[in-house]
Motif scaffolding. Structure first.
Motif, PDB file in Angstrom:
ATOM      1  N   GLY A 258       0.768  -1.142   0.026  1.00 36.84           N
ATOM      2  CA  GLY A 258       0.216  -0.068   0.030  1.00 36.84           C
ATOM      3  C   GLY A 258       1.041   1.264   0.051  1.00 36.84           C
ATOM      4  O   GLY A 258       2.030   1.325  -0.209  1.00 36.84           O
ATOM      5  N   ALA A 259       0.120   2.461   0.125  1.00 38.29           N
ATOM      6  CA  ALA A 259       0.787   3.625   0.134  1.00 38.29           C
ATOM      7  C   ALA A 259       0.055   4.859   1.102  1.00 38.29           C
ATOM      8  O   ALA A 259      -1.188   4.787   1.144  1.00 38.29           O
TER       9      ALA A 259
ATOM     10  N   THR B 102      -3.516   9.488   8.346  1.00 33.90           N
ATOM     11  CA  THR B 102      -3.175   9.869   7.008  1.00 33.90           C
ATOM     12  C   THR B 102      -4.173   9.132   5.743  1.00 33.90           C
ATOM     13  O   THR B 102      -4.097   8.031   6.188  1.00 33.90           O
ATOM     14  N   PRO B 103      -4.417   9.704   4.546  1.00 38.14           N
ATOM     15  CA  PRO B 103      -4.825   8.823   3.458  1.00 38.14           C
ATOM     16  C   PRO B 103      -4.097   7.910   3.134  1.00 38.14           C
ATOM     17  O   PRO B 103      -2.699   7.918   3.174  1.00 38.14           O
ATOM     18  N   ALA B 104      -4.597   6.822   2.968  1.00 35.14           N
ATOM     19  CA  ALA B 104      -3.683   5.605   2.362  1.00 35.14           C
ATOM     20  C   ALA B 104      -4.615   4.460   1.557  1.00 35.14           C
ATOM     21  O   ALA B 104      -5.941   4.527   1.777  1.00 35.14           O
TER      22      ALA B 104
ATOM     23  N   ALA C  89      -4.432   9.018  -6.263  1.00 40.28           N
ATOM     24  CA  ALA C  89      -6.148   8.572  -6.657  1.00 40.28           C
ATOM     25  C   ALA C  89      -6.505   8.668  -4.888  1.00 40.28           C
ATOM     26  O   ALA C  89      -7.665   8.991  -5.181  1.00 40.28           O
ATOM     27  N   GLU C  90      -6.038   7.935  -4.110  1.00 36.02           N
ATOM     28  CA  GLU C  90      -6.382   7.907  -2.853  1.00 36.02           C
ATOM     29  C   GLU C  90      -6.624   8.914  -2.070  1.00 36.02           C
ATOM     30  O   GLU C  90      -7.562   9.335  -1.286  1.00 36.02           O
ATOM     31  N   ALA C  91      -5.703  10.129  -2.246  1.00 28.58           N
ATOM     32  CA  ALA C  91      -5.671  11.263  -1.647  1.00 28.58           C
ATOM     33  C   ALA C  91      -6.969  11.911  -2.053  1.00 28.58           C
ATOM     34  O   ALA C  91      -7.533  12.573  -1.389  1.00 28.58           O
ATOM     35  N   GLU C  92      -7.111  12.065  -3.360  1.00 31.04           N
ATOM     36  CA  GLU C  92      -8.289  12.923  -3.823  1.00 31.04           C
ATOM     37  C   GLU C  92      -9.552  12.009  -3.188  1.00 31.04           C
ATOM     38  O   GLU C  92     -10.592  12.847  -3.150  1.00 31.04           O
ATOM     39  N   GLU C  93      -9.867  10.831  -3.550  1.00 35.06           N
ATOM     40  CA  GLU C  93     -10.845   9.934  -3.086  1.00 35.06           C
ATOM     41  C   GLU C  93     -11.274  10.318  -1.673  1.00 35.06           C
ATOM     42  O   GLU C  93     -12.441  10.514  -1.242  1.00 35.06           O
ATOM     43  N   GLU C  94     -10.293  10.269  -0.591  1.00 35.75           N
ATOM     44  CA  GLU C  94     -10.575  10.564   0.621  1.00 35.75           C
ATOM     45  C   GLU C  94     -10.556  11.848   1.347  1.00 35.75           C
ATOM     46  O   GLU C  94     -11.430  12.001   2.094  1.00 35.75           O
TER      47      GLU C  94
ATOM     48  N   GLY D 249     -14.288   9.370   0.661  1.00 35.56           N
ATOM     49  CA  GLY D 249     -13.807   7.853   0.415  1.00 35.56           C
ATOM     50  C   GLY D 249     -14.918   7.287  -0.306  1.00 35.56           C
ATOM     51  O   GLY D 249     -15.823   7.626  -1.115  1.00 35.56           O
ATOM     52  N   ASN D 250     -14.742   6.129  -0.619  1.00 33.16           N
ATOM     53  CA  ASN D 250     -15.756   4.950  -1.602  1.00 33.16           C
ATOM     54  C   ASN D 250     -16.824   4.276  -0.606  1.00 33.16           C
ATOM     55  O   ASN D 250     -16.350   3.608   0.083  1.00 33.16           O
ATOM     56  N   VAL D 251     -18.071   4.774  -1.027  1.00 34.96           N
ATOM     57  CA  VAL D 251     -19.111   4.475  -0.041  1.00 34.96           C
ATOM     58  C   VAL D 251     -19.100   2.987  -0.327  1.00 34.96           C
ATOM     59  O   VAL D 251     -19.840   2.287   0.380  1.00 34.96           O
ATOM     60  N   ALA D 252     -19.059   2.511  -1.731  1.00 32.04           N
ATOM     61  CA  ALA D 252     -19.121   1.020  -2.065  1.00 32.04           C
ATOM     62  C   ALA D 252     -18.417   0.064  -0.946  1.00 32.04           C
ATOM     63  O   ALA D 252     -18.637  -0.990  -0.821  1.00 32.04           O
TER      64      ALA D 252
END
Length: 212
Positions: free
Chosen positions: A57-58, A92-94, A108-113, A156-159
């Motif tokens: 991960g990141a 932190t976002p990850a 992508a994770e930073a923008e999504e979260e 984040g991603n609701v799904a």
């Protein structure tokens, strides 16, 4: 054969895999491995270990030097929901790489979260977070953010069951939150301490947490 290669070859000769059993392949992959390990005294010992493979991960710390602040998130983590903890961690976002490069995934994770669209990111180190049982290696990044870089609300991603609160926190307050136990997530503590040493210096201004 150079000394480095010889050393690695000797290390490889210390482990002989005998059997691998899949215990679970549901959320992630849990295996039980039986192997022979040659101890430092030359004696071979048969051992069993369970390993949890969830991929690599990141994570990233978004920071603003002018505002002396960082972007953190708060979300529910079920494994921590025990022993009196409410399960909500400040982090932190990850996210997991899922076959993307660490740089691609963390943008992508930073923008999504968080809703922030990140430009340049800088990798600062990579770490095995729980080497006793989890195979995951985590890539750590830092990146600057500005108010006009926020492209959405985040969350984040609701799904995937994510329900993320985004916070802008003065760096000194974030460090105080570590000392007071309000931040108890390992990757977040590591990045905040990195920021204290290498980005903001030790003289960060005090301030209050601001929900955004």
């Amino acid at each position: 054969m150079n000394s480095l290669h010889r050393s690695k070859t000797m290390e490889n000769e210390r482990v002989r895999i005998r059997n691998v059993e899949v215990l679970s392949d549901d959320w992630y992959l849990l295996k039980k491995t039986t192997f022979d390990y040659r101890r430092a005294d030359g004696v071979w010992q048969t051992l069993n270990r369970e390993t949890y493979d969830r991929g690599n991960g990141a994570t990233i710390l978004l920071y603003n030097l002018e505002r002396r602040s960082v972007i953190l998130i708060r979300q529910f983590r079920f494994p921590t929901y025990r022993d009196g903890h409410d399960g909500f961690l400040v982090e932190t976002p990850a996210g997991l790489l899922d076959n993307a490069s660490p740089e691609q995934r963390i943008r992508a994770e930073a923008e999504e979260e968080t809703g922030y669209r990140v430009g340049d990111v800088r990798k600062v180190f990579e770490v095995f977070m729980s080497p006793g049982s989890v195979t995951e290696k985590l890539h750590f990044f830092v990146g600057e953010y500005t108010a006009d870089a926020r492209a959405g609300e985040g969350g984040g991603n609701v799904a995937e069951g994510e329900d993320i609160e985004v916070m802008e926190v003065p760096i000194q307050q974030a460090l105080m939150m570590i000392a007071e136990g309000e931040i108890a997530d390992g990757k977040t503590i590591m990045l905040l301490q990195y920021a204290q040493l290498h980005l903001f210096g030790v003289g960060a201004n005090r301030g209050l947490v601001t929900d955004i």
